[in-house]
Design a protein around this motif. Structure first.
Motif, PDB file in Angstrom:
ATOM      1  N   GLY A   1       0.760  17.130   0.740  1.00 41.18           N
ATOM      2  CA  GLY A   1       0.579  16.105  -0.282  1.00 41.18           C
ATOM      3  C   GLY A   1       1.024  14.737   0.185  1.00 41.18           C
ATOM      4  O   GLY A   1       0.408  13.716  -0.149  1.00 41.18           O
ATOM      5  N   GLN A   2       2.105  14.682   0.981  1.00 40.41           N
ATOM      6  CA  GLN A   2       2.577  13.399   1.519  1.00 40.41           C
ATOM      7  C   GLN A   2       1.586  12.823   2.518  1.00 40.41           C
ATOM      8  O   GLN A   2       1.345  11.615   2.551  1.00 40.41           O
ATOM      9  N   LYS A   3       1.003  13.692   3.345  1.00 39.16           N
ATOM     10  CA  LYS A   3      -0.020  13.220   4.286  1.00 39.16           C
ATOM     11  C   LYS A   3      -1.217  12.646   3.535  1.00 39.16           C
ATOM     12  O   LYS A   3      -1.797  11.626   3.944  1.00 39.16           O
ATOM     13  N   GLN A   4      -1.576  13.298   2.449  1.00 39.52           N
ATOM     14  CA  GLN A   4      -2.688  12.804   1.633  1.00 39.52           C
ATOM     15  C   GLN A   4      -2.384  11.397   1.126  1.00 39.52           C
ATOM     16  O   GLN A   4      -3.231  10.501   1.153  1.00 39.52           O
ATOM     17  N   ARG A   5      -1.155  11.194   0.673  1.00 36.34           N
ATOM     18  CA  ARG A   5      -0.797   9.896   0.104  1.00 36.34           C
ATOM     19  C   ARG A   5      -0.777   8.785   1.154  1.00 36.34           C
ATOM     20  O   ARG A   5      -1.176   7.649   0.867  1.00 36.34           O
ATOM     21  N   ILE A   6      -0.325   9.086   2.376  1.00 40.25           N
ATOM     22  CA  ILE A   6      -0.310   8.012   3.379  1.00 40.25           C
ATOM     23  C   ILE A   6      -1.729   7.680   3.838  1.00 40.25           C
ATOM     24  O   ILE A   6      -2.013   6.534   4.208  1.00 40.25           O
ATOM     25  N   CYS A   7      -2.635   8.651   3.808  1.00 40.63           N
ATOM     26  CA  CYS A   7      -4.032   8.346   4.131  1.00 40.63           C
ATOM     27  C   CYS A   7      -4.666   7.477   3.054  1.00 40.63           C
ATOM     28  O   CYS A   7      -5.499   6.609   3.346  1.00 40.63           O
ATOM     29  N   ILE A   8      -4.260   7.687   1.811  1.00 39.65           N
ATOM     30  CA  ILE A   8      -4.719   6.807   0.733  1.00 39.65           C
ATOM     31  C   ILE A   8      -4.142   5.406   0.936  1.00 39.65           C
ATOM     32  O   ILE A   8      -4.843   4.399   0.767  1.00 39.65           O
ATOM     33  N   ALA A   9      -2.871   5.326   1.344  1.00 35.20           N
ATOM     34  CA  ALA A   9      -2.252   4.016   1.618  1.00 35.20           C
ATOM     35  C   ALA A   9      -2.986   3.288   2.740  1.00 35.20           C
ATOM     36  O   ALA A   9      -3.202   2.075   2.676  1.00 35.20           O
ATOM     37  N   ARG A  10      -3.356   4.022   3.785  1.00 36.44           N
ATOM     38  CA  ARG A  10      -4.100   3.408   4.893  1.00 36.44           C
ATOM     39  C   ARG A  10      -5.427   2.834   4.398  1.00 36.44           C
ATOM     40  O   ARG A  10      -5.838   1.736   4.793  1.00 36.44           O
ATOM     41  N   ALA A  11      -6.115   3.586   3.538  1.00 38.07           N
ATOM     42  CA  ALA A  11      -7.389   3.106   2.990  1.00 38.07           C
ATOM     43  C   ALA A  11      -7.169   1.874   2.120  1.00 38.07           C
ATOM     44  O   ALA A  11      -7.952   0.918   2.181  1.00 38.07           O
ATOM     45  N   LEU A  12      -6.103   1.852   1.332  1.00 39.02           N
ATOM     46  CA  LEU A  12      -5.807   0.687   0.501  1.00 39.02           C
ATOM     47  C   LEU A  12      -5.489  -0.539   1.359  1.00 39.02           C
ATOM     48  O   LEU A  12      -5.837  -1.670   1.003  1.00 39.02           O
TER      49      LEU A  12
ATOM     50  N   SER B   1       0.825  -1.209   0.000  1.00 37.59           N
ATOM     51  CA  SER B   1       0.000   0.000   0.000  1.00 37.59           C
ATOM     52  C   SER B   1       0.856   1.255   0.000  1.00 37.59           C
ATOM     53  O   SER B   1       0.560   2.230  -0.706  1.00 37.59           O
ATOM     54  N   LEU B   2       1.929   1.250   0.798  1.00 37.90           N
ATOM     55  CA  LEU B   2       2.834   2.403   0.830  1.00 37.90           C
ATOM     56  C   LEU B   2       3.630   2.532  -0.467  1.00 37.90           C
ATOM     57  O   LEU B   2       3.863   3.642  -0.961  1.00 37.90           O
ATOM     58  N   GLU B   3       4.033   1.406  -1.037  1.00 38.20           N
ATOM     59  CA  GLU B   3       4.764   1.452  -2.307  1.00 38.20           C
ATOM     60  C   GLU B   3       3.890   1.998  -3.429  1.00 38.20           C
ATOM     61  O   GLU B   3       4.379   2.722  -4.312  1.00 38.20           O
ATOM     62  N   GLN B   4       2.611   1.664  -3.384  1.00 37.18           N
ATOM     63  CA  GLN B   4       1.710   2.111  -4.448  1.00 37.18           C
ATOM     64  C   GLN B   4       1.556   3.628  -4.486  1.00 37.18           C
ATOM     65  O   GLN B   4       1.260   4.194  -5.541  1.00 37.18           O
TER      66      GLN B   4
ATOM     67  N   LEU C   1     -12.931   8.723  -2.026  1.00 29.47           N
ATOM     68  CA  LEU C   1     -11.885   9.732  -1.946  1.00 29.47           C
ATOM     69  C   LEU C   1     -12.500  11.115  -2.113  1.00 29.47           C
ATOM     70  O   LEU C   1     -13.116  11.403  -3.135  1.00 29.47           O
ATOM     71  N   ASP C   2     -12.319  11.965  -1.121  1.00 28.43           N
ATOM     72  CA  ASP C   2     -12.870  13.317  -1.169  1.00 28.43           C
ATOM     73  C   ASP C   2     -11.741  14.302  -1.489  1.00 28.43           C
ATOM     74  O   ASP C   2     -10.924  14.625  -0.634  1.00 28.43           O
ATOM     75  N   GLU C   3     -11.687  14.741  -2.747  1.00 28.28           N
ATOM     76  CA  GLU C   3     -10.625  15.629  -3.221  1.00 28.28           C
ATOM     77  C   GLU C   3      -9.239  15.073  -2.856  1.00 28.28           C
ATOM     78  O   GLU C   3      -8.442  15.726  -2.163  1.00 28.28           O
ATOM     79  N   PRO C   4      -8.910  13.860  -3.321  1.00 27.09           N
ATOM     80  CA  PRO C   4      -7.677  13.197  -2.863  1.00 27.09           C
ATOM     81  C   PRO C   4      -6.392  13.838  -3.365  1.00 27.09           C
ATOM     82  O   PRO C   4      -5.332  13.601  -2.795  1.00 27.09           O
ATOM     83  N   ALA C   5      -6.451  14.623  -4.436  1.00 27.26           N
ATOM     84  CA  ALA C   5      -5.232  15.171  -5.033  1.00 27.26           C
ATOM     85  C   ALA C   5      -4.821  16.503  -4.414  1.00 27.26           C
ATOM     86  O   ALA C   5      -3.852  17.121  -4.870  1.00 27.26           O
ATOM     87  N   THR C   6      -5.517  16.950  -3.372  1.00 26.02           N
ATOM     88  CA  THR C   6      -5.188  18.215  -2.719  1.00 26.02           C
ATOM     89  C   THR C   6      -3.740  18.207  -2.228  1.00 26.02           C
ATOM     90  O   THR C   6      -3.319  17.297  -1.523  1.00 26.02           O
ATOM     91  N   GLY C   7      -2.964  19.212  -2.620  1.00 32.69           N
ATOM     92  CA  GLY C   7      -1.584  19.332  -2.168  1.00 32.69           C
ATOM     93  C   GLY C   7      -0.572  18.551  -2.978  1.00 32.69           C
ATOM     94  O   GLY C   7       0.626  18.622  -2.704  1.00 32.69           O
ATOM     95  N   MET C   8      -1.026  17.780  -3.977  1.00 36.53           N
ATOM     96  CA  MET C   8      -0.108  16.985  -4.791  1.00 36.53           C
ATOM     97  C   MET C   8       0.318  17.765  -6.031  1.00 36.53           C
ATOM     98  O   MET C   8      -0.455  18.554  -6.581  1.00 36.53           O
ATOM     99  N   ASP C   9       1.541  17.497  -6.504  1.00 39.37           N
ATOM    100  CA  ASP C   9       1.968  18.082  -7.766  1.00 39.37           C
ATOM    101  C   ASP C   9       1.362  17.267  -8.919  1.00 39.37           C
ATOM    102  O   ASP C   9       0.731  16.230  -8.705  1.00 39.37           O
TER     103      ASP C   9
END
Length: 235
Positions: free
Chosen positions: A141-152, A121-124, A161-169
């Protein structure tokens, strides 16, 4: 297969409806985008279609056969994950491991299989190398990604996912959309994503639900389905 069916649903806050006679079917195994301007009741629509809110009138029916006896496994990533402050004590890997707790016994003893799920999940989301960092030290953006990893790591049937790309490049956003496309196409899961960036996301989506409001009326929705298989490249 229909996952959730809404028929003539009306819902609001106070005395004013914000969802006005919406009828909508959500199909399993699709990547679904919900879009609309600010204040368009997108999160309210999400909660209604998943049975988390009861409508004033109309019906919402969840497919119990598809969900199984234990109910629907839903992974949810909220919009405001950047609110973890600098003093938040947990490490990245601890937060992602917590996504597995529901499937563990009383003593929460991890197996090798579950550790593999956490790592994958973290690698993804390209965050494995940050696994021992404290969450409060990460960017938004990094916090957003680890929360997505937790969900996965929950291995949900439905990922919301509620606006999951917030803070990402841009590169990270496109990587996320490709990952979700892969998650749906290769694993048969359902992803429902609230987004403002329709120009970026539409090539990866199966269905777009657009919330619109006419003067002196509640929010209504327009549903658009992609007419070809899947436009977006796989992850």
């Amino acid at each position: 297969m229909i996952l959730s069916s809404m028929q003539n649903v009306v819902f609001g806050y106070g005395n004013e409806p914000v969802i006005d006679h919406i009828s909508l079917d959500i199909h399993s195994g699709e990547f679904i985008g919900i879009t609309g301007p600010n204040g368009a009741a997108k999160t309210t629509l999400l909660k209604l279609m998943l049975g988390l809110l009861r409508p004033w009138s109309g019906t919402v029916t969840l497919n119990k056969e598809w969900a199984g006896n234990r109910g629907l496994r839903i992974g949810y990533v909220p919009q405001q994950v950047a609110s973890f402050n600098a003093g938040f004590p947990s490490k990245v890997i601890e937060l992602v491991r917590s996504g597995c707790y529901q499937r563990l016994g009383l003593f929460r003893r991890f197996t090798a299989e579950q550790e593999d799920i956490v790592k994958r999940s973290l690698e993804q989301v390209d965050m494995w190398e940050y696994r021992n960092r404290r969450i409060g030290e990460l960017s938004g953006g990094q916090k957003q990604r680890i929360c997505i990893a937790r969900a996965l790591a929950q291995e949900p049937q439905v990922l919301v996912l509620d606006e999951p790309a917030t803070g990402m490049d841009l590169e990270s956003r496109i990587g996320l959309y490709r990952l979700m496309r892969h998650y749906v196409s290769k694993h048969g899961r359902t992803v429902i994503m609230v987004t403002h960036g329709l120009e970026e996301t539409s090539p990866y989506l199966d269905t777009v639900i657009s919330l619109e409001r006419k003067e002196n009326e509640g929010w209504k929705c327009l549903v658009t389905n992609s007419c070809s298989a899947h436009f977006g490249p796989e992850a």
